[in-house]
Enzyme design. Structure first.
Site, PDB file in Angstrom:
ATOM      1  N   GLU A 157      11.818   2.694 -72.284  1.00 57.31           N
ATOM      2  CA  GLU A 157      10.901   2.942 -70.895  1.00 57.31           C
ATOM      3  C   GLU A 157      11.776   3.309 -69.819  1.00 57.31           C
ATOM      4  O   GLU A 157      12.823   2.779 -69.460  1.00 57.31           O
ATOM      5  CB  GLU A 157      10.217   1.505 -70.330  1.00 57.31           C
ATOM      6  CG  GLU A 157       9.053   1.313 -71.519  1.00 57.31           C
ATOM      7  CD  GLU A 157       8.417   0.164 -71.109  1.00 57.31           C
ATOM      8  OE1 GLU A 157       7.153  -0.133 -71.498  1.00 57.31           O
ATOM      9  OE2 GLU A 157       8.509  -0.451 -70.102  1.00 57.31           O
ATOM     10  N   GLU A 205      13.569  -0.670 -69.336  1.00 53.63           N
ATOM     11  CA  GLU A 205      13.946  -1.664 -70.236  1.00 53.63           C
ATOM     12  C   GLU A 205      13.520  -0.959 -71.792  1.00 53.63           C
ATOM     13  O   GLU A 205      12.989   0.196 -71.653  1.00 53.63           O
ATOM     14  CB  GLU A 205      13.084  -2.851 -70.136  1.00 53.63           C
ATOM     15  CG  GLU A 205      11.530  -2.339 -70.156  1.00 53.63           C
ATOM     16  CD  GLU A 205      10.470  -3.501 -70.274  1.00 53.63           C
ATOM     17  OE1 GLU A 205      10.962  -4.672 -70.571  1.00 53.63           O
ATOM     18  OE2 GLU A 205       9.185  -3.365 -70.222  1.00 53.63           O
ATOM     19  N   ARG A 224       9.222  -3.617 -80.604  1.00 55.12           N
ATOM     20  CA  ARG A 224       8.013  -3.932 -81.215  1.00 55.12           C
ATOM     21  C   ARG A 224       7.253  -2.561 -81.042  1.00 55.12           C
ATOM     22  O   ARG A 224       7.426  -1.740 -80.440  1.00 55.12           O
ATOM     23  CB  ARG A 224       7.422  -5.048 -80.857  1.00 55.12           C
ATOM     24  CG  ARG A 224       7.122  -4.768 -79.068  1.00 55.12           C
ATOM     25  CD  ARG A 224       6.217  -5.777 -78.501  1.00 55.12           C
ATOM     26  NE  ARG A 224       6.329  -5.720 -77.085  1.00 55.12           N
ATOM     27  CZ  ARG A 224       5.623  -4.644 -76.312  1.00 55.12           C
ATOM     28  NH1 ARG A 224       4.993  -3.740 -76.849  1.00 55.12           N
ATOM     29  NH2 ARG A 224       5.602  -4.728 -74.832  1.00 55.12           N
ATOM     30  N   VAL A 269       1.172  -1.201 -77.597  1.00 57.02           N
ATOM     31  CA  VAL A 269      -0.510  -0.859 -77.297  1.00 57.02           C
ATOM     32  C   VAL A 269      -0.718   0.482 -77.642  1.00 57.02           C
ATOM     33  O   VAL A 269      -1.617   1.111 -78.216  1.00 57.02           O
ATOM     34  CB  VAL A 269      -0.878  -1.529 -76.064  1.00 57.02           C
ATOM     35  CG1 VAL A 269      -2.396  -1.104 -75.746  1.00 57.02           C
ATOM     36  CG2 VAL A 269      -0.504  -2.894 -75.916  1.00 57.02           C
TER      37      VAL A 269
HETATM   38  P1  ADP Z   1       7.647  -5.434 -67.725  1.00 59.75           P
HETATM   39  O1  ADP Z   1       8.417  -5.891 -68.790  1.00 59.75           O
HETATM   40  O2  ADP Z   1       7.086  -6.840 -66.748  1.00 59.75           O
HETATM   41  O3  ADP Z   1       6.472  -4.708 -68.047  1.00 59.75           O
HETATM   42  P2  ADP Z   1       9.073  -3.363 -66.265  1.00 59.75           P
HETATM   43  O4  ADP Z   1      10.473  -3.424 -66.319  1.00 59.75           O
HETATM   44  O5  ADP Z   1       8.713  -2.679 -67.607  1.00 59.75           O
HETATM   45  O6  ADP Z   1       8.196  -5.032 -66.463  1.00 59.75           O
HETATM   46  O7  ADP Z   1       8.288  -2.578 -65.392  1.00 59.75           O
HETATM   47  C1  ADP Z   1       6.716  -2.746 -65.410  1.00 59.75           C
HETATM   48  C2  ADP Z   1       6.133  -1.580 -64.278  1.00 59.75           C
HETATM   49  O8  ADP Z   1       6.732  -2.065 -62.873  1.00 59.75           O
HETATM   50  C3  ADP Z   1       6.824  -0.270 -64.302  1.00 59.75           C
HETATM   51  O9  ADP Z   1       6.132   0.768 -65.372  1.00 59.75           O
HETATM   52  C4  ADP Z   1       6.717   0.346 -62.967  1.00 59.75           C
HETATM   53  O10 ADP Z   1       5.452   0.592 -62.639  1.00 59.75           O
HETATM   54  C5  ADP Z   1       6.988  -1.019 -62.217  1.00 59.75           C
HETATM   55  N1  ADP Z   1       8.456  -0.900 -61.808  1.00 59.75           N
HETATM   56  C6  ADP Z   1       9.581  -1.523 -62.481  1.00 59.75           C
HETATM   57  N2  ADP Z   1      10.841  -1.392 -61.748  1.00 59.75           N
HETATM   58  C7  ADP Z   1      10.573  -0.523 -60.844  1.00 59.75           C
HETATM   59  C8  ADP Z   1      11.492   0.097 -59.845  1.00 59.75           C
HETATM   60  N3  ADP Z   1      12.876  -0.249 -59.887  1.00 59.75           N
HETATM   61  N4  ADP Z   1      10.701   0.782 -58.861  1.00 59.75           N
HETATM   62  C9  ADP Z   1       9.450   1.043 -58.961  1.00 59.75           C
HETATM   63  N5  ADP Z   1       8.604   0.404 -59.769  1.00 59.75           N
HETATM   64  C10 ADP Z   1       9.076  -0.253 -60.731  1.00 59.75           C
END
Ligand code: ADP
Length: 449
Positions: A277, A289, A293, A296
């Site tokens: 991602e 991250e 797996r 969805v």
């Molecule tokens: P999770 O594992 O809880 O889904 P993520 O790290 O994938 O967490 O982040 C989920 C969402 O949060 C991202 O798709 C984005 O919309 C927002 N987000 C995460 N990090 C940032 C960042 N550094 N700046 C802006 N938005 C963020």
């Protein structure tokens, strides 16, 4: 190499049905497991065998490792597919399954644990030459240290839990005044939700798209990417609407980023399906991250590549080599997925209950992945997603028109769903133009009409 013979599906709902369908098409026997409130699930009816593994709360059933292993033992299953959620990214489960001589359909436990810790995941990616969101992962103890480190990262910044998931445990700090409280709040939320209070800071990107790359790797050192998905339309960091390809990514960018992550996958010795991602802003991609797996939103990739990701997952777990190379993967057309949740579309409150009338849309290019049927009761104990409507067409404009007519055909009576929200989205000018970022939906929710 021969395929696995009997797969226990350690999940429920639409993903359990999706896995069952892939198994049946491969000629593999299936074992459904279910909690006491889930005996009427569609895949339980269709599976070769089924076993009740515990009461409704998921800790006592879908996440009950001894019960799952006993079910595999009784039925003689030679593999377990975890789906997503529940135990899909639990390295202890993956290793205990392997210790029992059962194939875990997923990566090695070491890779689950490496990526399950987001600080670790970012460090691994940096060492492999993949750009990450600038930030700091230092352990900070005093308020002075927090402030000092925050100034280095710069404002606004976001504090995230290293063990985080599902959009939980993130706190935004816009100013120096906000950062200390946000840090402590993030830490206690992380402790409460994930039993691990390590947090890290990241620059908060103001207008990014969420772009993720699907990868697939076998046990023989081959890894490919299958292009990107755009999952920018989110509410509370949870995805609602996903598409492939992204309206904001060029072919050259796709190839460059795709090849970079396929190479990283190979170098890590990663096996199975995975998703990297990224946030994408001003022409730059930043790794966030990796999910170890199936996701969805995997169907949109299946529609544009013609590759069945669940079947591929099962084939590589059986030890088979990938049957195609990177050059043979051709992206064609456009696909969009709408997540249909059993929620009130106005306030997003859960809306479980009995489905009194059900009619799924059909026709060319329309796919519905759902376990719903008339007479089925959506229980209140689990995730609210009850269906995924996936639409495919030659290009994005035709895809949106097809989605509009499919949403109009979809009848789910008896509970409230997010279908009316998706109907508003497909009619929106900025969505039609592909002009949206991760903050778009929350900003526009109240004036979509
Ligand atoms: P999770 O594992 O809880 O889904 P993520 O790290 O994938 O967490 O982040 C989920 C969402 O949060 C991202 O798709 C984005 O919309 C927002 N987000 C995460 N990090 C940032 C960042 N550094 N700046 C802006 N938005 C963020």
């Amino acid at each position: 190499m021969a395929l696995l013979k009997k797969i226990l599906i350690a999940n429920r709902g639409e993903i359990a049905l999706r896995i069952l369908r892939a198994c049946q098409e491969l000629g593999i026997k299936t074992v459904a497991v279910h909690s006491t409130c889930d005996s009427e699930l569609m895949h339980v009816r269709l599976a070769d065998e089924s076993i009740c593994i515990g009461p409704a709360p998921s800790k006592q059933s879908y996440m009950n490792i001894p019960a799952l292993l006993t079910a595999a033992d009784i039925t003689g299953a030679d593999a377990i597919h975890p789906g997503f959620g529940f135990l899909a990214e639990n390295e202890d489960f993956a290793s205990v399954v392997q210790q029992h001589g059962i194939t875990f359909i997923g990566p090695d436990p070491e890779h689950i644990s490496m990526m399950g810790d987001k600080i670790n995941a970012k460090k691994t990616m940096e060492s492999l030459g993949v750009p990450t969101i600038p930030g700091s992962s230092k352990e900070l103890f005093s308020d002075d240290e927090i402030l000092e480190e925050a100034k280095k990262v710069g404002f606004p910044l976001i504090i995230k839990a290293t063990a985080g998931g599902g959009g939980k445990g993130m706190k935004l700090a816009r100013t120096e005044e906000e950062v200390i409280e946000a840090y402590h709040m993030a830490k206690s939320e992380a402790r409460a939700n994930f039993d691990n209070d390590r947090v890290y800071m990241e620059r908060y990107l103001q207008n990014p798209r969420h772009i993720e790359i699907q990868v697939l790797a076998d046990h023989h050192g081959n890894a490919v990417h299958l292009g990107e998905r755009d999952c920018s339309l989110q509410r509370r960091h949870q995805k609602l609407f996903e598409e492939a390809p992204s309206p904001g990514v060029s072919e050259a960018q796709r190839n460059q980023l795709g090849n970079l992550v396929a190479e990283a996958t190979r170098k890590m010795g990663y096996k199975g399906v995975g998703t990297f991602e990224f946030l994408y802003e001003n022409g730059e991609f930043f790794f966030m991250e990796m999910n170890t797996r199936i996701q969805v939103e995997h169907p949109v990739t299946e529609m544009v590549t013609g590759i069945d990701l669940i079947k591929e997952q099962i084939k590589v777990a059986s030890g088979q080599k990938l049957s195609f190379t990177q050059d043979q993967i051709v992206l064609k057309g456009h696909a969009i997925e709408c997540r249909v949740n059993a929620e009130d579309p106005e306030n997003f409150f859960p809306s479980p209950g009995k489905i009194v009338r059900y009619h799924a849309p059909g026709g060319l290019g329309v796919r519905v992945d759902s376990h719903l049927y008339a007479g089925y009761t959506v229980p209140p104990h689990y995730d609210s997603m009850v269906a995924k409507l996936i639409v495919y067409a030659d290009d994005r404009q035709q895809c949106l028109m097809r989605l509009k007519r499919a949403l109009k055909e979809y009848v789910i009576d008896g509970i409230k769903t997010t279908i009316p929200l998706h109907q508003k989205l497909v009619d929106n000018k900025e969505i039609k133009d592909g002009q949206y970022t991760i903050h778009w939906l929350e900003k526009n929710l109240d004036n979509l009409d």
